[in-house]
Design an enzyme around this catalytic site. Structure first.
Site, PDB file in Angstrom:
ATOM      1  N   TRP A 132     -30.676  57.897  49.043  1.00 21.79           N
ATOM      2  CA  TRP A 132     -30.948  59.732  49.508  1.00 21.79           C
ATOM      3  C   TRP A 132     -32.172  58.926  50.613  1.00 21.79           C
ATOM      4  CZ3 TRP A 132     -36.307  57.443  48.489  1.00 21.79           C
ATOM      5  CH2 TRP A 132     -36.181  56.992  48.140  1.00 21.79           C
ATOM      6  N   GLU A 230     -24.903  46.904  50.499  1.00 22.82           N
ATOM      7  CA  GLU A 230     -26.300  46.752  51.450  1.00 22.82           C
ATOM      8  C   GLU A 230     -27.707  47.470  50.331  1.00 22.82           C
ATOM      9  OE1 GLU A 230     -29.624  47.629  52.561  1.00 22.82           O
ATOM     10  OE2 GLU A 230     -28.781  48.923  53.558  1.00 22.82           O
ATOM     11  N   LEU A 231     -28.331  45.827  50.396  1.00 24.64           N
ATOM     12  CA  LEU A 231     -29.066  46.301  48.888  1.00 24.64           C
ATOM     13  C   LEU A 231     -30.661  46.256  49.252  1.00 24.64           C
ATOM     14  CD1 LEU A 231     -26.607  44.573  46.533  1.00 24.64           C
ATOM     15  CD2 LEU A 231     -26.873  46.582  46.526  1.00 24.64           C
ATOM     16  N   CYS A 264     -35.037  50.028  52.495  1.00 19.73           N
ATOM     17  CA  CYS A 264     -35.401  48.763  51.716  1.00 19.73           C
ATOM     18  C   CYS A 264     -35.475  47.635  52.450  1.00 19.73           C
ATOM     19  CB  CYS A 264     -33.269  48.429  52.416  1.00 19.73           C
ATOM     20  SG  CYS A 264     -32.651  49.133  53.173  1.00 19.73           S
ATOM     21  N   GLU A 361     -39.286  44.281  44.165  1.00 19.07           N
ATOM     22  CA  GLU A 361     -38.841  45.275  45.094  1.00 19.07           C
ATOM     23  C   GLU A 361     -39.572  46.625  44.471  1.00 19.07           C
ATOM     24  OE1 GLU A 361     -36.025  47.658  48.574  1.00 19.07           O
ATOM     25  OE2 GLU A 361     -35.423  47.346  46.563  1.00 19.07           O
TER      26      GLU A 361
END
Length: 458
Positions: A132, A230-231, A264, A361
């Site tokens: 999102w 893609e983390l 990210c 994170e």
């Protein structure tokens, strides 16, 4: 029983829209339709595909204000940041249309006793699971590359931005993309698993958390399908003693608080040599204190709410746990009163291993300051992470910065003396728990193609 999903304005808590989730039978029909669309789309000339993608970009530019307003309503992004996102998406369309014919062109190679042809052929239906935080960009990033390559595309968007999922499908349809070449699936995780396993789905791409990446990667691997992941990340930005501190502070503020820190590849850990640490810290806190956060529809607002209240509460728990384990809060760190998923710009120091601010994170507006003795320790701390998406180095010795970035930084991307988000002509992706595969720069067009050798004997 019919399942429904609501989108909610994070600034007000008010319901925007209610959507009905699709069942497995309906989804299977859409997959079959997307495969039928692929059978014709794969034969379209590269220039024809490019013309349609340029039209998508043109429509994004024309509708940028409406699309930005929708982003603001659904996930709290300030309006001007939504407009900037639209501009990047339009540029991706143009770049892919311009470069696609060259990237995907057949190659001739020598072969003993004859000659060979290498051709990049589309594979079929590609399934994208998207988050999102950049509700238009995340979809455009993978879909444009795959459509240029001749694949067709399915989208499972995050349920709090399903309004954008509707609008993206409309963009492609209005631009002239063949029917069913791009379809949105309004589904939950259970039906998503069946999409991954469906024999007509040829590849899976996900942008999300490492936990989601492990799950999706395992399911795709079990079905013998390629995936691109893609983390998350915990990007480190190193400020060396010889850095231009004014430039470093400005870039590090932008890198941490753009999009409310919900990026990210945001700057998250700031590793500063002790010779300049106090000066950097004091300037950084002073500037962060000036950030105006609040109603994202107002022109003066620099940072809106977080996208959901549960995400805000999870972030606050990470801050609290870090403080309980020795971190010191220099700014922010408290949930404000009133409605909305707001969280203030927050700065922590004395950040060490064992704290969420160091190890994990923090997906929101929280900066972690780490003091180190020298350049060698800075590099060690920067790489002391399970993640490896992006990072940065500030130094007046650019050659040294390049050497450190090239030879020592264990990430997919490194900024030197600045902060830049995705660039259309440069590869985007990471290593370690930040995933695998690359997007942008033409690389994304080659992730889900059949690199086919044709050997011709003279």
């Amino acid at each position: 029983m019919t399942n429904t999903q609501q989108t909610v304005n994070p600034a007000t808590g008010e319901v925007i829209q209610t959507y009905t989730q699709m069942g497995e039978d309906e989804v299977n029909r859409i997959i079959e339709q997307a495969h039928e669309a692929f059978l014709s789309w794969r034969g379209a000339p590269l220039t024809e595909r490019g013309d349609i993608l340029r039209q998508v970009g043109k429509l994004i530019r024309e509708r940028k204000n409406e699309l930005a307003a929708l982003m603001t309503e659904e996930m709290g992004k300030p309006l001007r940041e939504g407009v900037q996102e639209c501009q990047l998406c339009a540029a991706i369309c143009d770049y892919s249309a311009d470069q696609g014919p060259q990237v995907l062109a057949d190659e001739e190679r020598e072969m003993q006793g004859g000659r060979a042809l290498i051709t990049y052929q589309p594979q079929g239906v590609i399934y994208g699971i998207q988050p999102w935080n950049f509700p238009l960009y995340q979809v455009i990033r993978y879909s444009i590359a795959n459509l240029m390559a001749g694949n067709t595309v399915l989208l499972k968007h995050a349920s709090n931005v399903w309004g954008m999922a509707v609008e993206v499908e409309k963009l492609f349809r209005d631009a002239g993309l063949p029917e069913n070449a791009f379809r949105t699936l309004f589904i939950g995780h259970d039906v998503s698993d069946s999409v991954i396993a469906h024999p007509l789905v040829r590849g899976v791409t996900l942008t999300g958390s490492p936990k989601a990446g492990r799950t999706v990667g395992q399911k795709a691997g079990k079905a013998l399908k390629k995936s691109v992941l893609e983390l998350g990340s915990n990007d480190a930005y190193i400020v060396l003693a010889d850095a231009d501190l004014e430039k470093a502070v400005k870039a590090c503020l932008m890198g941490r608080f753009t999009n409310g820190g919900q990026t990210c590849v945001a700057a998250k850990r700031f590793i500063v040599e002790e010779a300049v640490y106090d000066q950097f810290r004091d300037a950084y806190v002073a500037e962060a204190r000036k950030i105006k956060y609040g109603d994202p529809t107002q022109d003066e607002t620099q940072m809106g709410p977080m996208a959901r209240q549960d995400l805000r509460d999870d972030l606050h728990d990470q801050v609290r746990q870090s403080i309980e384990n020795g971190a010191v809060c220099l700014l922010g760190g408290e949930i404000p009163e009133g409605r909305g998923a707001y969280y203030p710009p927050t700065v922590l120091e004395n950040v060490v291993p064992g704290q969420p601010a160091y190890d994990d994170e923090l997906f929101g507006p929280v900066a972690a300051l780490i003091k180190v003795r020298n350049e060698a320790e800075a590099m060690r701390v920067a790489n002391d992470s399970v993640y490896g998406l992006g990072g940065g180095i500030f130094t007046k010795d650019v050659d040294k910065g390049i050497r450190l970035a090239r030879d020592h930084f264990d990430t997919g991307m490194v900024n030197i003396n600045g902060y830049r988000l995705a660039q259309t002509n440069l590869p985007f992706g990471g290593v370690k728990d930040s995933g695998y595969g690359r997007e942008h720069g033409g690389f994304g067009m080659l992730e889900f193609v059949n690199v086919k050798s044709v050997m011709i004997v003279d």
